[in-house]
Design an enzyme around this catalytic site. Structure first.
Site, PDB file in Angstrom:
ATOM      1  N   ASN A 188       0.799  -1.230   0.000  1.00  0.00           N
ATOM      2  CA  ASN A 188       0.000   0.000   0.000  1.00  0.00           C
ATOM      3  C   ASN A 188       0.828   1.276   0.000  1.00  0.00           C
ATOM      4  O   ASN A 188       0.285   2.374   0.124  1.00  0.00           O
ATOM      5  CB  ASN A 188      -0.952   0.010   1.208  1.00  0.00           C
ATOM      6  CG  ASN A 188      -0.211   0.119   2.537  1.00  0.00           C
ATOM      7  OD1 ASN A 188       0.988  -0.132   2.612  1.00  0.00           O
ATOM      8  ND2 ASN A 188      -0.932   0.477   3.584  1.00  0.00           N
ATOM      9  N   LYS A 189       2.140   1.140  -0.174  1.00  0.00           N
ATOM     10  CA  LYS A 189       2.995   2.328  -0.125  1.00  0.00           C
ATOM     11  C   LYS A 189       2.985   3.069  -1.464  1.00  0.00           C
ATOM     12  O   LYS A 189       2.419   2.612  -2.454  1.00  0.00           O
ATOM     13  CB  LYS A 189       4.419   1.922   0.268  1.00  0.00           C
ATOM     14  CG  LYS A 189       4.541   1.330   1.659  1.00  0.00           C
ATOM     15  CD  LYS A 189       4.036   2.272   2.734  1.00  0.00           C
ATOM     16  CE  LYS A 189       4.397   1.853   4.147  1.00  0.00           C
ATOM     17  NZ  LYS A 189       3.713   0.646   4.610  1.00  0.00           N
TER      18      LYS A 189
END
Length: 387
Positions: A188-189
């Site tokens: 999710n970065k």
């Protein structure tokens, strides 16, 4: 009344194209799938992205990178490291790997970053390092933190898991005066390698130590040994190292994602700006933006209910779920987690800012693959339930 939708908007969704898939397939077909030429190239390209003079060490997670960095600066039994309570456990669990203790402190009420005054108050003769976390993608007050570190003879290791690319005083996180900064490439970065991370440092000795410890304490690079055209089988174990290397498949994915990073950043900024504009007027505390001239990475968009709100955080999360929208909470503070609470006898009253924020905070979807229509749905659902 909740808005009903047939399609679910997740809290986060990786932005993967055929370019990434093709790069990973090429790595797999090359016959070299563990740490090799793709990982080496990724390290070089990542260091170049941040700017000159840096060593970059690719690892299989940011947690591994934090562990390597603390080990390299000599953290060990009896030492203390200072970190914010409002973070993921990885920030400080690595200190316990080394027999050291974590000193958790409160955060700033506006930025939710570690409070420099709380750092100063927590320093003891055992303190050896400060671990600032650039919460949500907004830089900590690094001027104040470096001043404290200099005056007390402390090392600074930046937890930059959220901070690619974040700037402070015009400089990218990763180019600052810390001993090392550690980035995350979790799914999710801002950019992803699936699992993975990168440690950057200007200190050649620290970089050398982390490279050795990254792969079992072996004295020479495994890629060099196995790709040499002359017999090069001999190696020495010089330390009891770890198994923290990045695979070439992850490195190949990372190289494509890094090339796309400028577009990712622009999209996140657009999404954040729209949220900030269209959620004005609701009983919400919007996340702090970066100071003029600096960049917020916008890894997270964390909202807090204001005093005027007539609903609870949990009611809002449930209403958004009913509307087909994923959320999260960043984070359940460490002082509430059983291990840290019980080990150090922590209570919510010791962390009034983080505790108050936790009671009212929730993170809404913000990811580069998010469509304008999806964002419109999130905004409409918030307007329907937050009052």
């Amino acid at each position: 009344m909740a808005l009903k939708n047939e399609s679910f908007i997740p809290f986060a969704r990786p932005d993967i194209t055929d370019a990434e898939i093709d790069a990973v397939a090429r790595a797999m077909r090359s016959g070299w799938v563990t740490t090799g030429p793709e990982t080496k190239a990724f390290e070089q390209e990542f260091a170049a992205y941040l700017g000159g003079g840096l060593h970059a060490i690719a690892v299989n997670s940011a947690t591994a990178g934090l562990h390597l960095a603390l080990e390299a600066i000599g953290i060990g039994p009896g030492d203390e490291v200072i970190a914010p309570t409002l973070t993921f456990t990885a920030t400080v669990e690595v200190a316990r790997y080394l027999g050291a203790d974590a000193k958790l402190v409160d955060v700033d009420p506006v930025t939710l970053n570690i409070d420099p005054a709380a750092i100063e108050a927590a320093i003891t003769p055992r303190t050896k390092a400060i671990l600032p976390v650039h919460y949500g993608g907004l830089a900590c007050d690094m001027t104040a933190i470096f001043d404290i570190a200099r005056r007390h003879g402390l090392q600074v290791i930046e937890d930059a898991a959220h901070a690619l690319p974040t700037t402070t005083n015009g400089a990218l996180v990763g180019q600052l005066a810390s001993a090392a900064a550690v980035f995350s490439f979790y799914a999710n970065k801002t950019m992803t390698t699936g699992e993975g991370g990168m440690v950057v440092t200007r200190d050649e000795a620290l970089a050398a130590r982390m490279r050795v410890m990254r792969l079992h304490g072996i004295s020479r690079d495994a890629f060099d040994r196995f790709s040499s055209r002359t017999p090069a089988w001999y190696y020495e174990i010089v330390a009891p190292g770890f198994k923290y290397n990045m695979t070439d498949m992850a490195g190949a994915l990372g190289r494509v994602q890094l090339a796309r990073l400028p577009g990712f950043v622009q999209r996140r900024q657009q999404l954040a700006a729209r949220y900030r504009a269209e959620l004005q007027g609701l009983p919400l505390v919007l996340p702090a933006d970066a100071p003029a001239g600096d960049a917020h990475a916008w890894h997270l968009f964390v909202l807090r209910l204001s005093d005027a709100a007539t609903v609870t955080r949990d009611e809002v999360i449930q209403a958004l779920s009913d509307a087909g929208i994923g959320t999260s909470v960043h984070y359940v503070p460490l002082h509430r987690q059983p291990y840290w609470r019980d080990r150090y006898g922590l209570t919510p009253e010791q962390f009034p800012v983080a505790e108050a924020a936790y009671q009212r905070m929730f993170s809404i979807p913000l990811f580069t693959a998010m469509s304008d229509d999806e964002q419109s749905r999130v905004i409409a659902a918030l307007r329907a339930c937050v009052r």
